[in-house]
Enzyme design. Structure first.
Site, mmCIF file in Angstrom:
data_model
loop_
_atom_site.group_PDB
_atom_site.id
_atom_site.type_symbol
_atom_site.label_atom_id
_atom_site.label_comp_id
_atom_site.label_asym_id
_atom_site.label_seq_id
_atom_site.Cartn_x
_atom_site.Cartn_y
_atom_site.Cartn_z
ATOM 1 N N GLU A 103 1.016 18.916 17.228
ATOM 2 C CA GLU A 103 -0.283 19.563 17.045
ATOM 3 C C GLU A 103 -0.853 19.409 15.624
ATOM 4 O O GLU A 103 -2.005 19.025 15.451
ATOM 5 C CB GLU A 103 -0.037 21.045 17.359
ATOM 6 C CG GLU A 103 -1.239 21.866 17.552
ATOM 7 C CD GLU A 103 -0.836 23.339 17.688
ATOM 8 O OE1 GLU A 103 0.334 23.633 18.046
ATOM 9 O OE2 GLU A 103 -1.699 24.179 17.415
ATOM 10 N N ASP A 128 9.017 20.819 21.597
ATOM 11 C CA ASP A 128 8.677 22.081 22.279
ATOM 12 C C ASP A 128 7.853 21.853 23.544
ATOM 13 O O ASP A 128 7.599 22.803 24.282
ATOM 14 C CB ASP A 128 7.864 22.976 21.338
ATOM 15 C CG ASP A 128 8.641 23.351 20.091
ATOM 16 O OD1 ASP A 128 9.882 23.292 20.126
ATOM 17 O OD2 ASP A 128 8.000 23.696 19.083
ATOM 18 N N ARG A 163 32.457 37.969 27.328
ATOM 19 C CA ARG A 163 31.462 38.345 26.323
ATOM 20 C C ARG A 163 30.043 38.064 26.809
ATOM 21 O O ARG A 163 29.834 37.271 27.723
ATOM 22 C CB ARG A 163 31.652 37.480 25.056
ATOM 23 C CG ARG A 163 32.816 37.895 24.209
ATOM 24 C CD ARG A 163 33.007 36.880 23.095
ATOM 25 N NE ARG A 163 34.047 37.338 22.188
ATOM 26 C CZ ARG A 163 34.724 36.531 21.377
ATOM 27 N NH1 ARG A 163 34.474 35.229 21.379
ATOM 28 N NH2 ARG A 163 35.640 37.029 20.571
ATOM 29 N N MET A 170 15.011 26.249 20.144
ATOM 30 C CA MET A 170 13.722 26.104 19.478
ATOM 31 C C MET A 170 12.575 26.431 20.432
ATOM 32 O O MET A 170 12.749 26.455 21.644
ATOM 33 C CB MET A 170 13.582 24.706 18.895
ATOM 34 C CG MET A 170 14.283 24.598 17.542
ATOM 35 S SD MET A 170 13.989 23.033 16.734
ATOM 36 C CE MET A 170 14.562 23.452 15.070
ATOM 37 N N GLY A 171 11.409 26.597 19.849
ATOM 38 C CA GLY A 171 10.216 26.959 20.623
ATOM 39 C C GLY A 171 9.531 28.112 19.929
ATOM 40 O O GLY A 171 9.805 29.263 20.226
ATOM 41 N N GLU A 223 13.151 30.764 19.928
ATOM 42 C CA GLU A 223 13.072 31.313 18.570
ATOM 43 C C GLU A 223 11.807 32.160 18.364
ATOM 44 O O GLU A 223 11.776 33.047 17.529
ATOM 45 C CB GLU A 223 13.105 30.198 17.528
ATOM 46 C CG GLU A 223 11.929 29.268 17.609
ATOM 47 C CD GLU A 223 11.943 28.165 16.567
ATOM 48 O OE1 GLU A 223 12.371 28.396 15.449
ATOM 49 O OE2 GLU A 223 11.512 27.053 16.924
ATOM 50 N N ARG A 264 28.056 37.818 21.171
ATOM 51 C CA ARG A 264 28.022 36.783 20.134
ATOM 52 C C ARG A 264 26.698 36.038 20.207
ATOM 53 O O ARG A 264 26.027 36.060 21.243
ATOM 54 C CB ARG A 264 29.152 35.765 20.345
ATOM 55 C CG ARG A 264 30.551 36.339 20.183
ATOM 56 C CD ARG A 264 30.864 36.567 18.700
ATOM 57 N NE ARG A 264 32.267 36.877 18.514
ATOM 58 C CZ ARG A 264 32.794 38.098 18.549
ATOM 59 N NH1 ARG A 264 32.017 39.145 18.772
ATOM 60 N NH2 ARG A 264 34.090 38.285 18.343
ATOM 61 N N GLN A 272 19.127 20.378 18.070
ATOM 62 C CA GLN A 272 18.249 19.976 19.186
ATOM 63 C C GLN A 272 17.307 18.833 18.817
ATOM 64 O O GLN A 272 16.691 18.227 19.675
ATOM 65 C CB GLN A 272 17.402 21.176 19.629
ATOM 66 C CG GLN A 272 18.203 22.280 20.226
ATOM 67 C CD GLN A 272 17.459 23.614 20.140
ATOM 68 O OE1 GLN A 272 16.812 24.034 21.076
ATOM 69 N NE2 GLN A 272 17.543 24.300 19.002
ATOM 70 N N ARG A 273 17.150 18.576 17.530
ATOM 71 C CA ARG A 273 16.206 17.532 17.100
ATOM 72 C C ARG A 273 16.903 16.276 16.605
ATOM 73 O O ARG A 273 16.236 15.318 16.188
ATOM 74 C CB ARG A 273 15.325 18.075 15.973
ATOM 75 C CG ARG A 273 14.137 18.761 16.500
ATOM 76 C CD ARG A 273 13.127 19.251 15.520
ATOM 77 N NE ARG A 273 13.137 18.830 14.171
ATOM 78 C CZ ARG A 273 12.608 19.557 13.183
ATOM 79 N NH1 ARG A 273 12.069 20.721 13.437
ATOM 80 N NH2 ARG A 273 12.601 19.103 11.960
HETATM 81 O O1 F6P Z 1 7.690 21.939 16.172
HETATM 82 C C1 F6P Z 1 8.996 21.511 16.356
HETATM 83 C C2 F6P Z 1 9.970 22.458 15.733
HETATM 84 O O2 F6P Z 1 11.264 21.942 15.889
HETATM 85 C C3 F6P Z 1 9.916 23.881 16.261
HETATM 86 O O3 F6P Z 1 10.559 24.066 17.493
HETATM 87 C C4 F6P Z 1 10.551 24.634 15.125
HETATM 88 O O4 F6P Z 1 10.154 25.956 15.122
HETATM 89 C C5 F6P Z 1 10.023 23.918 13.929
HETATM 90 O O5 F6P Z 1 9.742 22.599 14.351
HETATM 91 C C6 F6P Z 1 10.946 23.899 12.746
HETATM 92 O O6 F6P Z 1 10.274 23.341 11.685
HETATM 93 P P1 F6P Z 1 10.945 22.865 10.311
HETATM 94 O O7 F6P Z 1 11.556 21.528 10.558
HETATM 95 O O8 F6P Z 1 9.793 22.764 9.381
HETATM 96 O O9 F6P Z 1 11.927 23.916 9.943
#
Ligand code: F6P
Length: 345
Positions: A103, A128, A163, A170-171, A223, A264, A272-273
């Site tokens: 975006e 996301d 537990r 993320m999100g 998140e 926990r 995730q990235r």
């Molecule tokens: O927009 C993608 C994203 O991975 C989000 O899910 C996350 O909140 C954000 O980027 C984290 O951003 P940065 O890399 O700036 O910490």
């Protein structure tokens, strides 16, 4: 038109290199010189560009991240930066460029395009899956698969130790990763930004589940999940909250305090990235790159590549960034069938 540029902006994600590789391959095939712009908009501010050829883009399909580097810089926050971009773009001899991003990157691209500084087409990237204007952005499928694998692993340890495990994914604004990974991983409760949840009710649902004989519970939390009667400090901005205090920890602490069950938390975060993209993301990344070159050839500037019903098309960037794509309510209904408040048969 002979010279085209490409940059990757905003958060990195798996699949970016698939796009770069296919832009170079297709671009060269139709007679363009392809310039790689380093580190998102920063590269145009600092005039940090170089020619990309087949040698530099060979063997990168399965690599996470971006060989061009990225940054989150928004040039519209500093008029001098916009000026520099306009000057350097002109000086580079680039006729049109491809902005690969989410975006924020696409909004900047649109602004520069509308002010007549650059000719641009966009490629949608979002782990996301928050971009409207396309059914899928690349990066999302990989993130969902990583999160699902993590939920599977956490499931076995939750079960062994009896537990509750809260898994934060993320999100920031949309719950796509939580919802899809939650369904795939068999989550008992899913908390997302689009649907505010009452933690008191969650605790009651957990107690009911445990009184039916279950000894563990898996909760997946975006998140940016929203809570009814959120008691967290409201003097923190959401960005600060995201970086320095996790909603997963808050949810876990509240549940343990209210139910007495050992709880926990695992925050999956940047895992995730990172790493290799899934086959799906490699394929759509490759298709997006080729389509972006075609859009430039057809002079369809101000457009973003879009995937609709697995068919490639394009949509105005303006339309694509107008509003975020919230989760599909039908998908949420699917997840709810397995929630802790539903009696097992
Ligand atoms: O927009 C993608 C994203 O991975 C989000 O899910 C996350 O909140 C954000 O980027 C984290 O951003 P940065 O890399 O700036 O910490």
């Amino acid at each position: 038109m002979k010279k085209i540029g490409i940059l990757t902006g905003g958060a990195d994600c798996p699949g970016l290199n698939s796009v770069i590789r296919s832009v170079v391959r297709k671009g060269m095939m139709v007679g363009y010189v392809v310039m790689g712009i380093k580190n998102g908009w920063q590269g145009l501010i600092e005039n940090d560009l170089r020619i990309l050829d087949l040698r530099q883009t060979s063997g990168i399909l399965d690599r996470g991240g971006t060989i061009l580097g990225t940054s989150r810089i928004n040039p519209f926050q500093n008029p001098e930066h916009v000026q520099k971009i306009a000057e350097n773009f002109k000086r580079s001899g680039i006729d049109a460029m491809i902005a690969v991003g989410g975006e924020e990157t696409l909004k900047v691209a649109l602004g520069l395009h509308e002010q007549g500084f650059i000719k641009v087409v966009g490629v949608p990237k979002s782990i996301d899956n928050a971009l409207s204007g396309t059914d899928y952005a690349f990066g999302f499928d990989t993130a969902v698969n990583i999160a699902t694998q993590c939920i599977d692993r956490l499931h076995t340890t939750a079960e062994s130790h009896h537990r509750i495990i809260v898994i934060e994914v993320m999100g920031r604004y949309t719950g796509w990763i939580a919802l899809e990974a939650g369904i795939a991983g068999g989550a008992d409760i899913i908390l997302i930004p689009e649907i505010p949840t009452d933690l008191e009710q969650v605790c009651k649902d957990i107690e009911a589940r445990h009184s039916r004989g279950k000894t563990f519970t898996i909760i997946v939390v975006s998140e940016g999940a929203t809570l009814k009667n959120d008691l967290r400090k409201n003097n923190e901005s959401s960005a600060e909250r995201r970086r320095f205090s996790s909603i997963g920890e808050f949810v876990a602490k509240t549940i343990e305090e209210k139910t007495g069950y050992e709880t926990r938390v695992s925050v999956l975060g940047y895992i995730q990235r990172g790493g290799a993209p899934t086959a799906f993301d490699r394929v759509i990344g490759t298709r997006f790159g080729i389509k972006a070159v075609e859009l430039i050839k057809e002079k369809k500037f101000g457009q973003m590549v879009s995937l609709r019903k697995n068919h490639l098309t394009s949509v105005g960037i303006e339309e694509a960034v107008k509003q975020r794509k919230a989760v599909d309510p039908e998908l949420y209904e699917v997840a709810k069938v397995f929630f802790a408040n539903v009696e097992d048969m």
